[in-house]
Design an enzyme around this catalytic site. Sequence first.
Site, mmCIF file in Angstrom:
data_model
loop_
_atom_site.group_PDB
_atom_site.id
_atom_site.type_symbol
_atom_site.label_atom_id
_atom_site.label_comp_id
_atom_site.label_asym_id
_atom_site.label_seq_id
_atom_site.Cartn_x
_atom_site.Cartn_y
_atom_site.Cartn_z
ATOM 1 N N CYS A 118 -89.090 -76.110 20.052
ATOM 2 C CA CYS A 118 -88.145 -77.199 19.703
ATOM 3 C C CYS A 118 -86.853 -77.344 20.412
ATOM 4 O O CYS A 118 -85.875 -76.581 19.805
ATOM 5 C CB CYS A 118 -87.854 -77.541 18.120
ATOM 6 N N CYS B 116 -84.064 -78.626 18.599
ATOM 7 C CA CYS B 116 -83.550 -78.004 17.362
ATOM 8 C C CYS B 116 -82.811 -76.730 17.803
ATOM 9 O O CYS B 116 -81.758 -76.469 17.158
ATOM 10 C CB CYS B 116 -84.906 -77.516 16.575
ATOM 11 N N ASP B 117 -83.231 -76.214 18.846
ATOM 12 C CA ASP B 117 -82.554 -74.735 18.840
ATOM 13 C C ASP B 117 -81.983 -74.698 20.347
ATOM 14 O O ASP B 117 -81.356 -73.686 20.679
ATOM 15 C CB ASP B 117 -83.982 -73.765 19.034
#
Length: 313
Positions: free
Chosen positions: A136, A139-140
């Site tokens: 992701c 997300c990261d």
Amino acid sequence: METEKIKCLIIGSGPAGYTAAIYTSRANLSPVLYEGMQPGGQLTITTEIENFPGYPEGVTGFDMMEDLKKQAVKFGADVRRGVATACDFSKKPYKVTIDSEKEIEAETVIISTGATAKYLGLPDEHKYAGKGVSACATCDGFFYRKKTVAIVGGGDSACEEALYLAGLANKVYMIIRKNCLRASQIMQDRVMKHPKIEILFNTNTLGLYGDEFLEGAHLVKFKGDVQEEKFDLPVDGFFLAIGHRPNSAVFEKYLEIDANGYIKTQWGTTKTAIPGIFAAGDVADPNYRQAITAAGTGCIAAIEVERYLNSIE
Ligand SMILES: Cc1cc2nc3c(=O)[nH]c(=O)nc-3n(C[C@H](O)[C@H](O)[C@H](O)COP(=O)(O)OP(=O)(O)OC[C@H]3O[C@@H](n4cnc5c(N)ncnc54)[C@H](O)[C@@H]3O)c2cc1C
């Protein structure tokens, strides 16, 4: 088979399921939630969450999901172990079989079974999960500011994620098995023109390396050809963007599912084509797949359940 009649069944214990449980229990609908094989959902396999509103210092995925569960239980949600293994949505009340041994007859069902990111199947992918490997970018990506990353995948979402990463990292390698990208022309043009993105065509990943944290990937160019060439690519982050598998198989006989397995809902709602059956979170979201969007649609599903029940009484 043992049968139990309830008003509202929630399938799945990610942010969508627990949010739906908080809202439906506060609305006195006595929801029953089955956690599935991954209690707490996808966030329990990640480390730090920094983008969920309300946690200025960040929070671990595990702690956040424990908080959501406590909040749902506090208002009376009945949270249980168990996996939905079959369903019959052909008539009311809707039937869902749990662990092939118990039948729930529900007036309404909220399906919040999430989606599973696809991995390449390399043994090292899980070893470095949260330590350099991620499925992701949204997300990261932030953890790789000014670093070097690689991303596997050549479709539109892979290009979108590569562009997102290029806004943060110093260098982004796209690892592409074939000699071309699958993405639309406009996305291809964008990644090809980007000064920070370098595309490695005809390249496969053989493995990953590093001590505690990921340090790089073992790659091979022209695999199986005479000009085959193995080499190592030092990277700090290795992102997978090769698609997701929505957990919709149990319901596909009765619901409309798109070509990639996502449950189709009416635009702007969580309503499926069957009145009283709702789908929330990643299982119905090919676009955003974030904890906050899953929680948001869990809330919508709960409100729609309440309105549906009021409308049929
Ligand atoms: C490594 C990683 C890191 C991430 N980091 C972030 C982040 O930092 N911020 C962010 O916003 N998002 C992040 N995400 C995305 C986020 O985890 C998802 O968008 C979110 O969890 C989706 O929530 P959901 O409720 O739809 O489903 P999920 O969290 O996927 O939960 C699905 C639930 O359904 C259950 N289930 C599945 N099948 C059945 C069945 N047949 N019967 C019963 N239960 C079933 C599972 O057990 C699980 O409890 C990350 C994802 C991953 C993989």
